[in-house]
Design a protein around this motif. Structure first.
Motif, PDB file in Angstrom:
ATOM      1  N   GLY A 150       0.786  -1.221   0.000  1.00  0.00           N
ATOM      2  CA  GLY A 150       0.000   0.000   0.000  1.00  0.00           C
ATOM      3  C   GLY A 150       0.818   1.271   0.000  1.00  0.00           C
ATOM      4  O   GLY A 150       0.239   2.367  -0.024  1.00  0.00           O
ATOM      5  N   ALA A 151       2.150   1.165   0.010  1.00  0.00           N
ATOM      6  CA  ALA A 151       2.985   2.365  -0.022  1.00  0.00           C
ATOM      7  C   ALA A 151       2.773   3.111  -1.333  1.00  0.00           C
ATOM      8  O   ALA A 151       2.733   2.512  -2.408  1.00  0.00           O
ATOM      9  N   VAL A 152       2.642   4.426  -1.242  1.00  0.00           N
ATOM     10  CA  VAL A 152       2.493   5.297  -2.409  1.00  0.00           C
ATOM     11  C   VAL A 152       3.808   6.038  -2.582  1.00  0.00           C
ATOM     12  O   VAL A 152       4.318   6.641  -1.626  1.00  0.00           O
ATOM     13  N   ALA A 153       4.368   5.990  -3.786  1.00  0.00           N
ATOM     14  CA  ALA A 153       5.741   6.451  -3.948  1.00  0.00           C
ATOM     15  C   ALA A 153       5.955   7.139  -5.288  1.00  0.00           C
ATOM     16  O   ALA A 153       5.138   7.038  -6.206  1.00  0.00           O
ATOM     17  N   LEU A 154       7.085   7.848  -5.375  1.00  0.00           N
ATOM     18  CA  LEU A 154       7.518   8.529  -6.594  1.00  0.00           C
ATOM     19  C   LEU A 154       8.892   8.031  -7.000  1.00  0.00           C
ATOM     20  O   LEU A 154       9.729   7.717  -6.150  1.00  0.00           O
ATOM     21  N   ALA A 155       9.150   8.014  -8.321  1.00  0.00           N
ATOM     22  CA  ALA A 155      10.484   7.751  -8.859  1.00  0.00           C
ATOM     23  C   ALA A 155      10.500   8.203 -10.306  1.00  0.00           C
ATOM     24  O   ALA A 155       9.689   7.746 -11.112  1.00  0.00           O
ATOM     25  N   GLY A 156      11.414   9.119 -10.637  1.00  0.00           N
ATOM     26  CA  GLY A 156      11.444   9.647 -11.994  1.00  0.00           C
ATOM     27  C   GLY A 156      10.127  10.332 -12.308  1.00  0.00           C
ATOM     28  O   GLY A 156       9.592  11.085 -11.490  1.00  0.00           O
TER      29      GLY A 156
END
Length: 203
Positions: A150-156
């Motif tokens: 359920g982790a919400v994340a960013l990358a690029g």
């Protein structure tokens, strides 16, 4: 656009960028060539799986005649709302990387319209592209061995929701209780290519 046969069971279409991937997916959904059983987008390609006996050259010819409209494809399709508690371990780091405050990062993430460009990494993991370039941040310098479900994340240029516990190197913004992958559901994946996604802050 470059079109290649994959043996006698598929056709691989190479395109220039993600906008063309999304546009091609939308065009194939509207007017699928006869004999195409599945469409699998990736970062720069779209694979068309064929039903037995389908002529790959005929499918390739039909694909070459499709008109791609990259101006309207982002934001088309069904809309999925993802409730998020923005308490992620990397929220302050993302704020520093973007030059915004943590609250501004949350507002930017919830104000953006995201589109699932393709799926990969793990079942149910949708790579979503948005319309706010300020949220384009690098991956963490060191990946975590355990990112919670359920982790919400960013990358690029992407944001994503981890469908299960796994290693990962993305910047963690928060978490959601929304189940994005469920084998008892049809289809199992909630975040499918072409879907629009809006993130909504909850406390």
């Amino acid at each position: 656009m470059r079109i290649l046969n994959c043996a006698d069971t598929g056709v691989l279409v190479e395109v220039a960028d993600l906008d063309q991937v999304i546009a091609l997916g939308a065009a194939l959904e509207t007017a699928p060539p006869p004999g195409v059983s599945d469409v699998v987008p990736a970062a720069r390609t779209v694979l068309l799986r064929l039903e037995p006996g389908t002529d790959p050259d005929a499918v390739a010819s039909a694909v070459s005649e499709l008109t791609l409209d990259t101006d309207v494809v982002r934001g088309s399709g069904e809309t999925v709302t993802v409730p998020v508690r923005y308490d992620g371990e990397d929220l302050d780091d993302v704020a520093a990387l973007t030059g915004m405050s943590p609250r501004e990062v949350v507002r930017a993430h919830t104000s953006a319209t995201w589109t699932v460009a393709f799926c990969g990494f793990a079942p149910g993991f949708g790579y979503m592209v948005g319309d706010d370039p300020r949220l384009n941040v690098p991956r963490r310098g060191e990946a975590r061995t355990r990112v919670p479900k359920g982790a919400v994340a960013l990358a690029g240029e992407f944001t994503g929701v981890y469908p299960r516990v796994s290693p990962g190197g993305w910047q963690l913004l928060g978490r959601t209780d929304l189940v994005t992958w469920d084998l008892e559901r049809d289809p199992p994946g909630l975040l499918r290519p072409g879907a629009r996604v809006r993130f909504e802050e909850v406390v």
